[in-house]
Design a protein around this motif. Structure first.
Motif, short mmCIF file in Angstrom:
data_model
loop_
_atom_site.label_atom_id
_atom_site.label_comp_id
_atom_site.label_asym_id
_atom_site.label_seq_id
_atom_site.Cartn_x
_atom_site.Cartn_y
_atom_site.Cartn_z
N ARG A 1 0.85 -1.19 0.00
CA ARG A 1 0.00 0.00 0.00
C ARG A 1 0.89 1.25 0.00
O ARG A 1 1.84 1.34 0.79
CB ARG A 1 -0.92 0.02 1.23
N LEU A 2 0.56 2.21 -0.87
CA LEU A 2 1.27 3.48 -0.86
C LEU A 2 0.35 4.59 -1.32
O LEU A 2 -0.72 4.34 -1.89
CB LEU A 2 2.54 3.44 -1.71
N TYR B 1 11.17 -5.27 -3.61
CA TYR B 1 10.12 -4.63 -4.41
C TYR B 1 10.39 -3.14 -4.61
O TYR B 1 11.15 -2.51 -3.88
CB TYR B 1 8.75 -4.82 -3.77
N GLY B 2 9.76 -2.60 -5.66
CA GLY B 2 9.76 -1.18 -5.93
C GLY B 2 8.55 -0.84 -6.78
O GLY B 2 7.76 -1.73 -7.14
N TYR B 3 8.40 0.42 -7.12
CA TYR B 3 7.22 0.87 -7.86
C TYR B 3 7.63 1.69 -9.08
O TYR B 3 8.68 2.35 -9.10
CB TYR B 3 6.33 1.73 -6.98
N LEU C 1 10.95 3.29 -8.08
CA LEU C 1 10.78 4.11 -6.87
C LEU C 1 10.76 3.23 -5.64
O LEU C 1 10.04 2.23 -5.59
CB LEU C 1 9.48 4.91 -6.97
N SER C 2 11.53 3.61 -4.65
CA SER C 2 11.48 2.89 -3.38
C SER C 2 10.28 3.36 -2.57
O SER C 2 9.84 4.52 -2.66
CB SER C 2 12.77 3.07 -2.59
N ASP C 3 9.74 2.45 -1.79
CA ASP C 3 8.57 2.71 -0.97
C ASP C 3 8.95 3.63 0.19
O ASP C 3 9.83 3.28 0.99
CB ASP C 3 8.04 1.38 -0.44
#
Length: 768
Positions: A47-48, A103-105, A143-145
Motif C-alpha cells: 500500500r502506498l 520490491y519497488g514501484y 521508486l522505493s517505498d
C-alpha cells in the motif's frame, strides 16, 4: 559520477499561499502504508499513497540488484488516494522468488501518462519532465517505498557508481534503473525485546551526542567486525553509563547514501559521513549493521537499544524531516533535472515544497528542497515513522535537524514559521506523540535544532509547548564570555540568565529550564578542545583531518595564547559551567577526552580515523575525562542543579522562594546596575539546596571571566555549616582528582571567607 544532490537557493520572497487543510488526528499509519504480511502469513499487502498518479505498478524482484523483475502487479486506487495490491505468498515461487521479497514501484501521471506500448528505457507517453502542477512522474525510474522497513542498498554502491541513472531530465529521463535501484524488503513482524525503557525526567538527563560508526571504529578492544556497527555501539553502553551519560543521541541512523565512503578512503568528494540526507525514514542504515542480511539492521538496532536500556541509558536519534536524500535541482543552470528515487516520483507537490510556479524546489535548508511539512500526507509520514522508531525499534526521543522547517505554515512559494498554527508539523507531533511529562514517565523527548536558513527561521526560544531546544544563545554567551573578552560585550546579566535556565527564552510561554539543551559544542562545529585551541577553522587541510568545505566563520573561539595548560583550563570551565547550569547539558562524543579535529569545524564528509572517537588517551586526556566524570556525578547528586521550574518561583501559598541569589565578588548581592554593566566579568551564585531536598544545604559557584585573579567573598553557607571545595578549574589544581568525591571535599571556610580565583576560572563549593 556519484549521486548528485545539489540544491537551488530560493530567492523569491515569502508569499503566503492558500492554507493547507488541517490534518485530522488519526491512528498511527491509519492507511497501513508499506508492505506487510497478513496475520496468517498467506498474503503480502502493498500500500502506498499518491494523489496525482494515474497508474502505479508493483515490481517484484528475487535479489537486491543486478537482475530484472520477476513479476509486475498493477495497483488499484482506493479511498484517500491509497493504492494497493495483495500478492499471495503461494504465488511467489511461481514468480521465481524463493527467499526475501524485494520490491519497488513505477508510476505514471499527467506529465507522463501511461501507454500500453511503453517499455523500460523508452520515452513513450512522455510530455514533460515537470508540468505546471509540479508533477515529475517518470516510469523509467524504479521508486522505493517511502514506508519500506529496510532498503536493500544505497543508490550508489562500490559496484555501481553512476548516479545519473536516478536523474530525470533531458539527458537522463530515458535511463532505466530497475536492476540497480534500491528495493524495499518485506520483513516479517517480530517480538524482539528492546528492554525496559528508562522513564527518567528529561531535566535529569546528561546527553551524549555521537555517531554510531564513529563511536567504535577506533576501539581496539572490540572485534574488528563489530567496530562501527550497532552491535559495537551497544557494547559501549556500560562504559558510557560509567561516565555518567543518561541519554545517547545518535547522528542520523535512517538510511542515507554512504556505501561508497570507502571506495577511495582518502577522497572526501561526495562522501556523506554525518548522514543528513535521508533516503528512507523507516529503515535503519544498513552500513551500520554487522548483520547486513535482510532484517539484520532492524534486529541489530533493537539489540543495541536493549543494551543501552539495560544500562539505564535512553536512546535518542537525530532525524531529518526538513529535506531528503532526493536532493534539489542538479544545478542552478539546469532546474529541469532532479533525482527521482521515491517520493518525488510518487507525488512531488505533496511531499516537497515548491516554488510558486511549481517548477523548482523551495529551499531554506541549503542542502536540498524543503520537505513539505505542512501537507497533511507528508505530515503523516513524519508521525508514522517517528511512531515506528518509538514503538517497534525502542527509541526514547528525537533531535530534529533544522526543526524550524517543521513550523512552516504554507506549502509552495513561501516559508513562514508560526508556532501558534495548530496545523503545523510541530504541534501535530506533540499531539500524536505525547512528550514525556516533566516528572518523567512514558512519552518521548522532543528536541529541536531551532533554526534553518533565511526568513523567520531563527527561532531559539520560539518553539511551541512540548519542545526542548538546542539553546544557541547559551552556546554563544558562554563562548564569548570565555574567548572574546574585550572584543564582545557580554554582561554578567546575560551570563546569569543563561546559567539559570534562560527564563527569557522559555518562561514566557510556560516552558521550563529543562526545555533548554545547554551545549558549547555539537557535531557541526569545533570540538571542545578545538574551541579553546583554534583561532579559526582549518577545513582545507589534507586527509584525514580534511578537506571539508563550508563551516561557520564566526566560532567565538580562541587558542588561549597557545598555552596548552590554559587551553585545558578553558575546557574545564566550559564543562563545569554546563554541569552547574539549569537546563539539560549536552556534550559531543570525545569531548570528555579532549578530542581534537585539528581545527576542522565542518567534518561532515570525513569518514576517517581522525573523525572517529579515540579510545587511547594521553595523561592530560585521561585527567580531563576524570574531570568530566566528576562534574557529571556532582550534577546528578544535586537536584538543585536540575530544577523542574525556573529558580525563585512562587510556592502554593504565594511566597517567593529565594532558591538562587547572585553575588558580586565582594560578597554583596548583585543588582541590576551590576548585571547590566558590560565592564563586569565576574559573577557568583548561591543555590539553596534545601528547597530541592538536596543533600547539600547550599551550592556556591563563582565564575571569573577576567584574565587576572579575583577575590570572591563567600556568602552565608547556612546555620552551622561551612564551605567545602568540590572543584577549582585553575591550573594549580589540575590532575586526576580535581573534582572531589563526596566526603573528600576540601575545607574552605565560613561566611566572609575570601577566595582568590584565578583568571578565567570556575569554583564550585558545597555547604556542609
Amino acid at each position: 559520477m556519484k549521486l548528485r544532490q545539489f540544491a537551488l537557493a530560493a530567492a523569491a520572497a515569502c508569499v503566503l499561499g492558500a492554507a493547507a487543510p488541517a490534518p485530522a488526528t488519526a491512528a498511527i499509519n491509519a492507511s497501513q502504508l508499506g508492505a506487510a504480511y497478513d496475520a496468517t502469513q498467506s498474503n503480502i499487502t502493498f500500500r502506498l499513497y499518491s494523489s496525482r498518479a494515474t497508474r502505479i505498478e508493483l515490481y517484484l524482484y528475487s535479489s537486491a540488484s543486478g537482475t530484472q523483475e520477476k513479476a509486475r502487479v498493477v495497483l488499484t486506487r482506493g479511498a484517500n488516494d491509497v493504492w494497493s495490491a495483495s500478492v499471495p505468498v503461494s504465488s511467489l515461487a511461481g514468480y521465481g522468488i524463493t527467499g526475501t521479497v524485494y520490491y519497488g514501484y513505477r508510476a505514471w501521471g499527467p506529465n507522463w501518462p501511461y501507454q500500453a506500448s511503453w517499455a523500460k528505457g523508452s520515452s513513450t507517453g512522455f510530455i514533460s519532465d515537470v508540468d505546471a502542477a509540479g508533477n515529475r512522474f517518470n516510469p523509467n525510474k524504479l521508486l522505493s517505498d517511502p514506508y519500506a522497513r529496510e532498503l536493500s542498498h544505497d543508490p550508489v554502491t562500490p559496484a555501481m557508481q553512476d548516479g545519473t541513472i536516478y536523474a530525470s531530465g533531458p539527458l537522463y529521463r530515458n535511463i532505466d534503473n530497475g536492476a540497480q535501484a534500491p528495493k524495499g524488503m518485506v520483513l516479517a513482524a517480530d517480538t524482539q525485546s528492546i528492554g525496559t525503557r528508562p522513564t527518567r525526567a528529561f531535566k535529569d538527563d546528561v546527553v551524549y551526542e555521537t555517531h554510531v560508526r564513529g563511536l567504535t571504529m577506533n576501539d581496539p578492544l572490540l572485534p574488528a567486525g563489530y567496530r562501527g556497527t550497532y552491535k559495537g555501539a551497544g557494547m559501549k553502553a556500560v562504559w558510557l553509563a560509567s561516565l555518567g551519560v543518561t541519554a545517547v543521541e545518535f547522528l542520523p541512523v535512517q538510511e542515507t547514501q554512504n556505501d561508497t565512503n570507502d571506495v577511495d578512503p582518502t577522497s572526501t568528494t561526495g562522501d556523506n559521513y554525518w548522514g543528513y540526507m535521508t533516503l528512507n525514514y523507516f529503515a535503519p542504515d544498513r552500513r551500520y549493521a554487522y548483520d547486513k542480511s535482510p532484517g539484520g539492521p532492524t534486529r541489530e538496532f533493537k539489540a543495541m537499544v536493549k543494551a543501552f536500556h539495560d544500562a539505564g541509558i535512553k536512546v535518542l536519534i537525530d532525524v531529518v524531516y526538513n529535506h531528503t536524500g532526493e536532493g534539489g535541482a542538479w544545478s542552478a543552470q539546469d532546474t529541469s533535472t532532479y533525482n527521482v528515487m521515491s517520493m518525488r516520483g510518487l507525488d512531488n507537490p505533496a511531499y516537497y515544497s515548491l516554488t510558486s510556479d511549481m517548477q523548482s524546489s523551495w529551499d531554506n535548508t541549503g542542502v536540498g528542497g524543503n520537505y513539505n511539512t505542512h501537507n497533511p500526507v507528508a505530515q503523516n509520514l513524519i508521525v508514522d515513522s517517528l511512531a515506528y522508531w518509538r514503538d517497534t525499534l525502542g527509541v526514547d526521543g528525537y533531535r530534529f535537524d533544522l526543526a524550524s522547517v517543521l513550523g512552516n505554515t504554507c506549502e509552495h512559494g513561501c516559508y513562514n514559521f508560526d508556532k501558534m498554527d495548530s496545523t503545523n508539523a510541530l504541534n501535530r507531533i506533540v499531539q500524536e506523540l505525547p512528550p514525556r511529562p516533566a516528572t518523567g514517565g512514558a512519552g518521548v523527548d522532543l528536541i529541536a535544532e531551532p533554526w534553518a536558513i533565511g526568513g523567520n527561521s531563527y527561532q531559539v526560544g520560539g518553539f511551541p509547548a512540548g519542545w526542548a531546544e538546542w539553546n544557541g544563545a547559551y552556546r554563544d554567551t558562554v563562548r564569548k564570555s570565555q574567548n572574546k573578552l574585550g572584543l564582545e560585550d557580554v554582561s554578567t546579566g546575560a551570563m546569569a540568565t543563561r546559567f539559570a535556565g534562560s527564563s527569557d527564552l522559555y518562561a514566557d510561554d510556560g516552558r521550563k529550564p529543562w526545555h533548554s539543551v545547554n551545549f558549547l559544542t555539537a557535531h557541526d562545529g569545533f570540538t571542545l578542545k578545538d574551541l579553546y585551541s583554534c583561532n579559526g577553522k582549518n577545513n582545507s587541510q589534507a586527509w584525514p583531518y580534511g578537506a571539508s568545505d563550508g563551516g561557520e566563520d564566526n566560532n567565538n573561539s580562541w587558542d588561549q595564547g597557545s598555552i596548552a595548560a590554559d587551553q585545558r583550563k578553558a575546557a574545564r570551565n566550559g564543562m563545569a559551567l554546563m554541569m552547574v547550569s539549569a537546563g539539560v547539558p549536552m556534550m559531543v562524543g570525545g569531548d570528555e577526552s579532549l578530542r581534537s579535529l585539528n581545527c576542522n569545524n565542518n567534518p561532515y564528509n570525513l569518514d576517517s580515523n581522525a573523525n572517529w572517537q579515540s579510545w587511547s588517551w594521553t595523561t592530560d586526556q585521561s585527567n580531563f575525562q576524570s574531570f568530566a566524570r566528576g562534574m557529571i556525578a556532582f550534577r546528578k547528586a544535586h537536584p538543585a542543579l536540575r530544577p523542574a521550574n525556573h529558580y525563585s518561583s512562587v510556592d502554593n501559598n504565594g511566597n517567593v522562594m529565594e532558591q538562587l541569589r547572585w553575588f558580586k565578588p565582594n560578597g554583596q548581592v548583585a543588582d541590576a546596575s551590576y548585571f547590566n554593566d558590560a565592564a563586569n566579568h565576574a559573577i557568583a551564585w548561591r543555590i539553596d539546596g534545601s528547597e530541592f531536598g538536596d543533600t547539600a544545604s547550599a551550592i556556591y559557584t563563582a565564575y571569573n571571566a577576567w584574565s587576572g585573579t579575583v577575590n570572591f567573598v563567600l556568602p552565608w553557607p547556612g546555620n552551622g555549616k561551612i564551605w567545602y571545595r568540590v572543584t577549582d578549574t585553575c591550573n594549580w589544581a589540575e590532575g586526576g582528582n580535581q573534582v572531589r568525591a563526596p566526603g573528600s571535599e576540601d575545607v574552605i571556610g565560613g561566611e566572609n571567607t575570601s577566595y582568590g580565583l584565578c583568571g578565567r576560572g570556575t569554583l564550585v563549593l558545597i555547604a556542609k
